[in-house]
Write a protein that holds these residues in place. Sequence first.
Motif, PDB file in Angstrom:
ATOM      1  N   GLY A   1      -3.998  51.686  97.578  1.00 34.38           N
ATOM      2  CA  GLY A   1      -2.664  51.305  98.029  1.00 34.38           C
ATOM      3  C   GLY A   1      -2.629  49.951  98.717  1.00 34.38           C
ATOM      4  N   MET A   2      -3.635  49.105  98.446  1.00 37.01           N
ATOM      5  CA  MET A   2      -3.632  47.747  99.000  1.00 37.01           C
ATOM      6  C   MET A   2      -2.577  46.895  98.320  1.00 37.01           C
ATOM      7  SD  MET A   2      -7.289  45.960  99.628  1.00 37.01           S
ATOM      8  CE  MET A   2      -7.555  45.842  97.916  1.00 37.01           C
ATOM      9  N   SER A   3      -2.226  45.768  98.967  1.00 36.28           N
ATOM     10  CA  SER A   3      -1.258  44.865  98.339  1.00 36.28           C
ATOM     11  C   SER A   3      -1.872  44.224  97.087  1.00 36.28           C
ATOM     12  CB  SER A   3      -0.859  43.758  99.320  1.00 36.28           C
ATOM     13  OG  SER A   3      -1.913  42.825  99.443  1.00 36.28           O
TER      14      SER A   3
ATOM     15  N   VAL B   1      -5.897  53.449 105.348  1.00 38.63           N
ATOM     16  CA  VAL B   1      -6.429  52.270 104.648  1.00 38.63           C
ATOM     17  C   VAL B   1      -7.163  51.350 105.623  1.00 38.63           C
ATOM     18  CG1 VAL B   1      -5.841  50.297 103.174  1.00 38.63           C
ATOM     19  CG2 VAL B   1      -4.632  52.448 102.898  1.00 38.63           C
TER      20      VAL B   1
ATOM     21  N   PHE C   1       1.256  41.502 102.731  1.00 40.09           N
ATOM     22  CA  PHE C   1       1.866  41.399 101.381  1.00 40.09           C
ATOM     23  C   PHE C   1       2.139  42.761 100.748  1.00 40.09           C
ATOM     24  CE2 PHE C   1      -0.227  37.353 102.078  1.00 40.09           C
ATOM     25  CZ  PHE C   1       0.759  36.457 101.701  1.00 40.09           C
ATOM     26  N   ARG C   2       2.079  43.816 101.525  1.00 36.95           N
ATOM     27  CA  ARG C   2       2.348  45.143 100.954  1.00 36.95           C
ATOM     28  C   ARG C   2       3.804  45.319 100.590  1.00 36.95           C
ATOM     29  NH1 ARG C   2      -0.983  49.632 104.407  1.00 36.95           N
ATOM     30  NH2 ARG C   2      -3.028  48.800 103.961  1.00 36.95           N
TER      31      ARG C   2
ATOM     32  N   SER D   1      -4.330  39.720 104.299  1.00 39.79           N
ATOM     33  CA  SER D   1      -3.831  39.520 102.927  1.00 39.79           C
ATOM     34  C   SER D   1      -3.387  40.844 102.324  1.00 39.79           C
ATOM     35  CB  SER D   1      -4.897  38.868 102.039  1.00 39.79           C
ATOM     36  OG  SER D   1      -5.901  39.803 101.712  1.00 39.79           O
ATOM     37  N   ASP D   2      -3.879  41.949 102.866  1.00 37.63           N
ATOM     38  CA  ASP D   2      -3.382  43.263 102.456  1.00 37.63           C
ATOM     39  C   ASP D   2      -2.109  43.603 103.234  1.00 37.63           C
ATOM     40  OD1 ASP D   2      -2.950  45.892 101.794  1.00 37.63           O
ATOM     41  OD2 ASP D   2      -4.639  46.670 102.946  1.00 37.63           O
ATOM     42  N   TYR D   3      -2.199  43.551 104.568  1.00 38.53           N
ATOM     43  CA  TYR D   3      -1.097  44.078 105.387  1.00 38.53           C
ATOM     44  C   TYR D   3       0.184  43.238 105.291  1.00 38.53           C
ATOM     45  CZ  TYR D   3      -4.004  47.691 107.260  1.00 38.53           C
ATOM     46  OH  TYR D   3      -4.774  48.810 107.359  1.00 38.53           O
TER      47      TYR D   3
END
Lengths: 536, 94
Positions: A313-315, A247, B93-94, B89-91
Amino acid sequence: MTEEKTHHPEPSYLVDTGKYKGLMAWLTSTDHKRIGLMYMYAMMVFFAVGVLLGMIMRIELFFPGQQFYGPQMYNGIFTIHGIIMIFTVVIPGLAAVFGNFSMPIMIGAKDVAFPRLNLFSFYLYVLGAAIALASQFMGNGPPDTGWTFYAPYSIQTHTNVVAAVFGAFVLGFSSILTGLNFIVTMHRMRAPGMTFFKMPLFPWSLYATAWIQVLATPIVGITLLMIIAERWLRIGFFDPSLGGDPVLYQHLFWIYSHPAVYIMILPAMGVITEIIPTFSQKKVFGYRAIAISSLAIALVGYFVWAHHMYTSGMSATARWIFSLLTFLVAVPSAIKVFNWVATMYKGSISVKPPFLFALGFIFLFMIGGMTGLSLGALATNIHVHDTAYVVAHFHYIVFGGVGFAFFAAIYYWYPKMYGRMYNFKMANWSFVFLFSGFNLLYFPQFIIGIMGMPRRYFDYLPQFTFGHQLSFFGGVLLVIGFVIMLITLFSKKGAKAPDNPWGGRTFEWRIPSPPPLENFDIMPEMGENEQPYDYK
Amino acid sequence: MHTETVHITPYRAHAWVLIALLALTFVTITVTWIDLSALTVAIALLIASVKAYIVLTNFMHLKFESSLFRVFVGMVLAIYVLVILFTLSDYLFR
């Protein structure tokens, strides 16, 4: 104007006056106009190759199942189709060709700030394109990753990914240097009296584009080198089996490649903003709003990259943030469309070929833009991600937008480039074929995409056959339109073009057609009360 | 008409910059031998930022340039910070 001013003693830039003659004179020229034309010729060749590859795909997809070649070759063809069209045609596109040819004249300069660097950029472009094309014939066969080189497959495939990636890396250098050259040119070489808010809007769009080129391109350059490092040195950046994160690759790739869409489309918008007031003979509506919206698109467009990754698969937090930003970037784009329409309102409209293509651009760009919003929305994206719907959407933006603006720009500046007019009837026919062919080719892809046709698939279920066949016939019409356009422009010499055939107001229409080597006999100035689009 | 001032930096200043860069490189290598867990990357980035600052101000003459250039560099840094924040903001809050 006095007789002395209208008579021009200087030979045009098309006449060889230097040390070399013929081809060598062109290949060693640092004149911005010649470099612009060399980019154009190179791009036309690459575009023709890209179209040919596209048609080879469409022939295979005419019926379900294998017809002429297998899935591995299909993967290779769509990969190189993407690499050629994206990296060698639409990204350099309008900025390299018309930015080089027209921008220095439009701001009242003799050339760009660094003419030798400009020629060097052209050679880097040719070198990068040659390496990317050579990747098809070297090593273990053509790369089969798609133009996005997604990891971990691009790390694991035995096909010739390294050469293609390195070609894209070199092309990136060309783009950075052109951007840098344009920024310095527009800061330092504007005519006396031409403040930033008196600069024509095509240079404004190039200014915004140039900042993206300078700021975003190094990121993809490094990312592509990381692929090579991972393949050769087994460093685990992206491949999970080496401890990497796939990712992360997508983040790094799209941090450049989404702004790259704006590198493509901003100059296209700039061209349309020149054409519409000229053929409406009316001052452009909302000059400042258009200029600032170019900067706003460049700025906000920098932060929407992850809308390509909703299903990766991002948050959830990142997904809604990027969805919101995607909707925000539509606002300055819509401002431009409203301004174009408002400029035409009550104008004295003359429907000449450049204007027809500009109208075609607005129509197609609107469809591309609106379908982009449905892709930017989280819920619908899940359903249509990686389907033919996405293929249709980005072709409406990249071909319907950038391509049609490119055609409009050629028809607009052709009299200035060559000092000759062309046959309007033939040009109009080329529009009819290109416009109808384009819609017949790509609109069915929206439908079959919603029905569930995946993108990049060699085979498909029988219910998608009719859509694919319509697309094939659209492709045929498109090729016919392209051939008609080439015949119209390059088969025979038209009548001599006047200096200002369209009644334009920007500086390029105040000098001879074709322009002399250093553009201006007397350096132009902009009066205190003068505006770039004053049609009163 | 815009006038430009030529700045000639003395050799001694260049020598100090060289020494500072070499010293900071030595520090970068040295801290990798110490277990700082989560702070390892942060400290490496901090040292790299100080080195970049020295190069920008001295070798690239940013300390002599007009405010326009400083605005440009500031804008680039701001964009860089925003890119990192949006990626986090992705890493985070996963």
